[in-house]
Design a protein around this motif. Structure first.
Motif, mmCIF file in Angstrom:
data_model
loop_
_atom_site.group_PDB
_atom_site.id
_atom_site.type_symbol
_atom_site.label_atom_id
_atom_site.label_comp_id
_atom_site.label_asym_id
_atom_site.label_seq_id
_atom_site.Cartn_x
_atom_site.Cartn_y
_atom_site.Cartn_z
ATOM 1 N N SER A 73 -52.813 -29.132 3.939
ATOM 2 C CA SER A 73 -53.408 -28.353 2.846
ATOM 3 C C SER A 73 -53.819 -26.970 3.324
ATOM 4 C CB SER A 73 -54.624 -29.073 2.265
ATOM 5 O OG SER A 73 -54.259 -30.287 1.669
ATOM 6 N N GLY B 240 -51.938 -23.908 1.792
ATOM 7 C CA GLY B 240 -52.838 -23.166 0.912
ATOM 8 C C GLY B 240 -52.874 -21.681 1.216
ATOM 9 N N HIS C 213 -52.431 -28.976 -6.097
ATOM 10 C CA HIS C 213 -53.702 -28.325 -6.419
ATOM 11 C C HIS C 213 -54.172 -27.387 -5.313
ATOM 12 C CE1 HIS C 213 -54.241 -30.683 -10.023
ATOM 13 N NE2 HIS C 213 -54.012 -31.792 -9.330
ATOM 14 N N ARG C 214 -53.473 -27.384 -4.184
ATOM 15 C CA ARG C 214 -53.932 -26.608 -3.024
ATOM 16 C C ARG C 214 -52.976 -25.509 -2.598
ATOM 17 N NH1 ARG C 214 -56.612 -31.541 0.453
ATOM 18 N NH2 ARG C 214 -58.135 -32.070 -1.136
ATOM 19 N N THR C 215 -51.905 -25.308 -3.354
ATOM 20 C CA THR C 215 -50.939 -24.267 -3.021
ATOM 21 C C THR C 215 -50.414 -23.634 -4.307
ATOM 22 O OG1 THR C 215 -48.848 -23.793 -1.890
ATOM 23 C CG2 THR C 215 -49.046 -25.953 -2.916
#
Length: 184
Positions: A14, A18, A50-52
């Motif tokens: 992540s 990210g 949701h993290r990139t």
């Protein structure tokens, strides 16, 4: 690009992904040692989405391995890239090293960027040497940063590593490599 992680890998993956810009066109594959899903839902793909800012999908047998964005290898699955550039699924061998299998097959097809992150045992070590022999680049998380230092230490011990970086610097290094190097 192939990212391999195991114990402690979700936060590490992540952190790396990210920090990448949403316009990177290099295909990114993620192998995270984890259990097989109990249904069609892939929790890692959902977490990463949701993290990139990059598109995230799950590898599908026979699908193109050259799609931009992030392709997550399903849990407890051996996935390689066949000579046509497609995902090929197989059974896990006794030594359960899916990172090595994907790295070796990717390096056989084109120069590859390998990223070895936190994890136990030595998955990714054989693949590092294949990537470097194939003209690619190998980046390893600094073992002092890693939740589990075995995989980074094993990769470093091969002598087939181009850079050992703190986790916080890997995303920036990848951004530079994907802008200046056609290796994927």
């Amino acid at each position: 690009m192939v990212i391999v992680a195991s114990a402690g890998g979700i936060p590490a993956v992540s952190a790396v992904l990210g920090g990448l810009a949403g316009d990177i066109t290099v295909p990114i594959s993620v192998v995270q040692h984890r259990a097989a899903p109990q249904d069609d839902h892939d929790a890692l793909a959902e977490i990463l989405s949701h993290r990139t800012r990059l598109a995230v999908r799950v590898a599908v047998e026979g699908g193109s391995a050259a799609q931009p964005g992030i392709t997550v290898v399903p849990g407890h699955t051996m996935v390689t890239i066949d000579p046509r550039g497609r995902w090929a699924f197989g059974r896990l061998p006794w030594n359960n090293r899916p990172g090595d299998a994907l790295l070796v097959s990717s390096a056989a097809e084109s120069p590859t960027i390998a990223v070895i992150l936190t994890g136990m045992l030595n998955d990714g070590s054989e693949g590092c040497c294949a990537v470097q022999s194939g003209g690619g680049v190998v980046i390893v998380e600094d073992p002092r940063d890693a939740s589990a230092a075995d995989m980074p230490n094993s990769a470093i011990a091969t002598g087939c590593v181009d850079a050992v970086l703190p986790l916080r610097d890997i995303g920036a290094a990848l951004a530079v490599l994907t802008q200046t190097d056609p290796a994927a």
